[in-house]
Design a protein around this motif. Structure first.
Motif, mmCIF file in Angstrom:
data_model
loop_
_atom_site.group_PDB
_atom_site.id
_atom_site.type_symbol
_atom_site.label_atom_id
_atom_site.label_comp_id
_atom_site.label_asym_id
_atom_site.label_seq_id
_atom_site.Cartn_x
_atom_site.Cartn_y
_atom_site.Cartn_z
ATOM 1 N N ASP A 1 0.836 -1.212 0.000
ATOM 2 C CA ASP A 1 0.000 0.000 0.000
ATOM 3 C C ASP A 1 0.868 1.258 0.000
ATOM 4 O OD1 ASP A 1 -2.296 -1.493 -0.015
ATOM 5 O OD2 ASP A 1 -2.643 -1.348 2.148
ATOM 6 N N LEU A 2 1.937 1.221 0.792
ATOM 7 C CA LEU A 2 2.820 2.374 0.898
ATOM 8 C C LEU A 2 3.476 2.687 -0.452
ATOM 9 C CD1 LEU A 2 4.165 4.507 2.698
ATOM 10 C CD2 LEU A 2 5.954 2.832 3.220
ATOM 11 N N LEU A 3 3.932 1.655 -1.138
ATOM 12 C CA LEU A 3 4.544 1.833 -2.451
ATOM 13 C C LEU A 3 3.534 2.364 -3.462
ATOM 14 C CD1 LEU A 3 6.803 -1.344 -2.680
ATOM 15 C CD2 LEU A 3 7.567 1.024 -2.481
ATOM 16 N N ARG A 4 2.311 1.864 -3.353
ATOM 17 C CA ARG A 4 1.258 2.349 -4.257
ATOM 18 C C ARG A 4 0.943 3.810 -3.992
ATOM 19 N NH1 ARG A 4 -3.902 -1.245 -4.259
ATOM 20 N NH2 ARG A 4 -4.400 0.251 -5.907
ATOM 21 N N GLU A 5 0.893 4.160 -2.703
ATOM 22 C CA GLU A 5 0.595 5.549 -2.330
ATOM 23 C C GLU A 5 1.659 6.502 -2.871
ATOM 24 O OE1 GLU A 5 0.392 5.408 1.888
ATOM 25 O OE2 GLU A 5 -1.496 4.274 1.935
ATOM 26 N N LYS A 6 2.896 6.059 -2.857
ATOM 27 C CA LYS A 6 3.996 6.891 -3.350
ATOM 28 C C LYS A 6 4.120 6.864 -4.870
ATOM 29 C CE LYS A 6 6.936 6.713 0.768
ATOM 30 N NZ LYS A 6 8.271 6.356 1.295
ATOM 31 N N GLY A 7 3.337 5.979 -5.494
ATOM 32 C CA GLY A 7 3.384 5.894 -6.942
ATOM 33 C C GLY A 7 4.532 5.044 -7.452
ATOM 34 N N LEU A 8 5.276 4.418 -6.545
ATOM 35 C CA LEU A 8 6.452 3.658 -6.963
ATOM 36 C C LEU A 8 6.089 2.363 -7.674
ATOM 37 C CD1 LEU A 8 8.627 4.199 -3.785
ATOM 38 C CD2 LEU A 8 9.016 5.159 -6.048
ATOM 39 N N ALA A 9 5.016 1.717 -7.239
ATOM 40 C CA ALA A 9 4.615 0.469 -7.894
ATOM 41 C C ALA A 9 4.155 0.740 -9.317
ATOM 42 C CB ALA A 9 3.502 -0.215 -7.097
ATOM 43 N N LYS A 10 3.320 1.746 -9.473
ATOM 44 C CA LYS A 10 2.834 2.090 -10.812
ATOM 45 C C LYS A 10 3.970 2.546 -11.703
ATOM 46 C CE LYS A 10 -1.965 3.342 -9.804
ATOM 47 N NZ LYS A 10 -2.987 4.392 -9.959
ATOM 48 N N ALA A 11 4.869 3.317 -11.137
ATOM 49 C CA ALA A 11 5.987 3.830 -11.934
ATOM 50 C C ALA A 11 6.850 2.691 -12.440
ATOM 51 C CB ALA A 11 6.828 4.783 -11.086
ATOM 52 N N ALA A 12 7.072 1.701 -11.582
ATOM 53 C CA ALA A 12 7.910 0.581 -11.968
ATOM 54 C C ALA A 12 7.285 -0.228 -13.095
ATOM 55 C CB ALA A 12 8.152 -0.328 -10.761
ATOM 56 N N LYS A 13 5.964 -0.407 -13.042
ATOM 57 C CA LYS A 13 5.288 -1.177 -14.083
ATOM 58 C C LYS A 13 5.357 -0.489 -15.438
ATOM 59 C CE LYS A 13 2.074 -3.441 -10.908
ATOM 60 N NZ LYS A 13 0.669 -3.523 -10.452
ATOM 61 N N LYS A 14 5.545 0.831 -15.418
ATOM 62 C CA LYS A 14 5.607 1.582 -16.675
ATOM 63 C C LYS A 14 7.041 1.816 -17.141
ATOM 64 C CE LYS A 14 1.278 4.119 -16.000
ATOM 65 N NZ LYS A 14 0.821 3.437 -14.805
ATOM 66 N N SER A 15 8.006 1.395 -16.315
ATOM 67 C CA SER A 15 9.396 1.761 -16.583
ATOM 68 C C SER A 15 9.983 1.116 -17.830
ATOM 69 C CB SER A 15 10.271 1.411 -15.381
ATOM 70 O OG SER A 15 10.271 0.017 -15.163
ATOM 71 N N ASP A 16 9.373 0.013 -18.319
ATOM 72 C CA ASP A 16 9.910 -0.620 -19.514
ATOM 73 C C ASP A 16 9.291 -0.070 -20.789
ATOM 74 O OD1 ASP A 16 7.394 -1.670 -19.058
ATOM 75 O OD2 ASP A 16 7.913 -3.699 -19.736
ATOM 76 N N ARG A 17 8.404 0.899 -20.652
ATOM 77 C CA ARG A 17 7.777 1.505 -21.824
ATOM 78 C C ARG A 17 8.645 2.657 -22.318
ATOM 79 N NH1 ARG A 17 1.745 1.641 -19.418
ATOM 80 N NH2 ARG A 17 1.742 3.715 -20.358
ATOM 81 N N VAL A 18 8.837 2.730 -23.616
ATOM 82 C CA VAL A 18 9.755 3.700 -24.195
ATOM 83 C C VAL A 18 9.203 5.118 -24.117
ATOM 84 C CG1 VAL A 18 10.949 4.418 -26.294
ATOM 85 C CG2 VAL A 18 10.725 1.989 -25.761
ATOM 86 N N ALA A 19 9.984 5.999 -23.515
ATOM 87 C CA ALA A 19 9.617 7.413 -23.439
ATOM 88 C C ALA A 19 10.518 8.177 -24.409
ATOM 89 C CB ALA A 19 9.805 7.928 -22.005
ATOM 90 N N SER A 20 9.996 8.462 -25.589
ATOM 91 C CA SER A 20 10.811 9.108 -26.621
ATOM 92 C C SER A 20 10.262 10.471 -27.036
ATOM 93 C CB SER A 20 10.914 8.205 -27.852
ATOM 94 O OG SER A 20 9.630 7.888 -28.344
ATOM 95 N N GLU A 21 9.143 10.865 -26.434
ATOM 96 C CA GLU A 21 8.616 12.214 -26.654
ATOM 97 C C GLU A 21 9.052 13.070 -25.468
ATOM 98 O OE1 GLU A 21 7.223 13.176 -29.363
ATOM 99 O OE2 GLU A 21 7.024 11.227 -30.302
ATOM 100 N N GLY A 22 8.473 14.248 -25.325
ATOM 101 C CA GLY A 22 8.812 15.067 -24.173
ATOM 102 C C GLY A 22 9.121 16.498 -24.531
ATOM 103 N N LEU A 23 9.941 17.125 -23.676
ATOM 104 C CA LEU A 23 10.255 18.550 -23.841
ATOM 105 C C LEU A 23 11.711 18.847 -23.512
ATOM 106 C CD1 LEU A 23 7.287 20.426 -22.096
ATOM 107 C CD2 LEU A 23 7.757 20.355 -24.551
#
Length: 305
Positions: free
Chosen positions: A38-60
């Motif tokens: 729950d603590l990891l979810r609250e901090k957004g760390l679990a969600k962030a980790a699940k998305k970490s293998d997705r390519v981030a090639s756009e941005g600013l």
């Protein structure tokens, strides 16, 4: 309570969060696995980790320059889609990061991520994780550069609403306002032409030898006599150097003069010397291999979840 390696491993497998984040969560919850999740979810760390293998090639790309032009910072922050890159919250975050780089002594992205976010008790990494959880896309701070020279002024240019950013550092006794126009012109040239070097003196010998070999073989393949190949290669190499060195390039706004001659002319008008001593050009996503997935396949993957 002692936190064992097996407990950390189990929490990591359940959440996908980093090892240190899992260990810290277990310590804070005294080994309670469910509370740690729950603590990891609250901090957004679990969600962030699940998305970490997705390519981030756009941005600013964004930058921050001191009022007197003596200090400047430029950053690239990536997202998965251009849609998120236009998000006001994302833009503010990128701007804040640029300001942090300018005002701090961080030398690497790792140091930046570990430092406290502006006006917050959270680290930059924790703030980024929260953004990932809220916005719903993988994001990362890819790189930054900082100029802080002696007797210099830095001028910046942003192109395409943040797709390309350029900083140029000018050695001069002039004020930031006095060199603003010439600095912007040079930065725009760099944005458009993407030169590798400032001048011929900066071209490394390895690059010259490599290009010479290619040009020599090209001339031989064209059936040119061996006795004139060397002269041809010298001419072609000089032309190529003119293309990769910004000072040797024809000025886009006035092709009759080179950038070097343009800067000299502006310096004479001003009555103060101006020398281009440094440059940096960031283009969003350059060098990042983008994933190309079939849309139907992507939908199928989602349905299986």
């Amino acid at each position: 309570m002692e936190i064992s390696a097996s407990m950390v491993k189990e929490l990591r497998e359940k959440t996908g969060a980093g090892m240190m984040d899992c260990k810290k969560a277990l310590q804070e919850t005294e080994g309670d696995m469910e509370k740690a999740i729950d603590l990891l979810r609250e901090k957004g760390l679990a969600k962030a980790a699940k998305k970490s293998d997705r390519v981030a090639s756009e941005g600013l790309v964004d930058m921050c320059i001191s009022e007197d032009g003596t200090k400047a910072a430029i950053v690239e922050v990536n997202s998965e889609t251009d849609f998120v890159a236009k998000n006001a919250e994302f833009k503010t975050f990128v701007s804040d990061v640029a300001g942090m780089v300018l005002s701090s002594n961080v030398a690497t992205v790792e140091e930046l991520l570990a430092s406290n976010f502006a006006g917050s008790a959270e680290t930059v990494q924790e703030t980024l994780n929260s953004k990932i959880a809220t916005i719903g896309e993988n994001m990362n701070i890819r790189r930054f550069a900082k100029f802080e020279g002696q007797g210099t002024r830095t001028v910046g240019y942003i192109h395409g609403a943040g797709k390309i950013g350029v900083l140029v550092e000018l050695k001069t006794d002039a004020s930031a306002a006095e060199v603003a126009e010439v600095g912007k012109d040079v930065a725009m040239q760099i944005a458009a032409m993407n030169p590798k070097y400032i001048s011929r003196n900066d071209v490394d010998q390895e690059y010259l030898e490599h290009e010479k070999q290619i040009l020599t073989q090209q001339a031989l393949n064209e059936g040119k006599p061996a006795e004139i190949v060397e002269k041809m290669v010298v001419g072609r190499l000089n032309k190529q150097i003119n293309e990769v060195c910004v000072l040797e390039q024809s000025f886009v706004k006035n092709p009759d003069v080179t950038i070097a001659k343009y800067i000299d002319a502006e310096a004479k008008k001003l009555g103060k010397s101006i020398e281009l001593v440094n440059m940096v050009r960031f283009e969003v996503g350059e060098g990042i291999e983008k994933k190309s997935e079939d849309f139907a396949e992507e939908v199928a993957k989602q349905l299986k979840k």
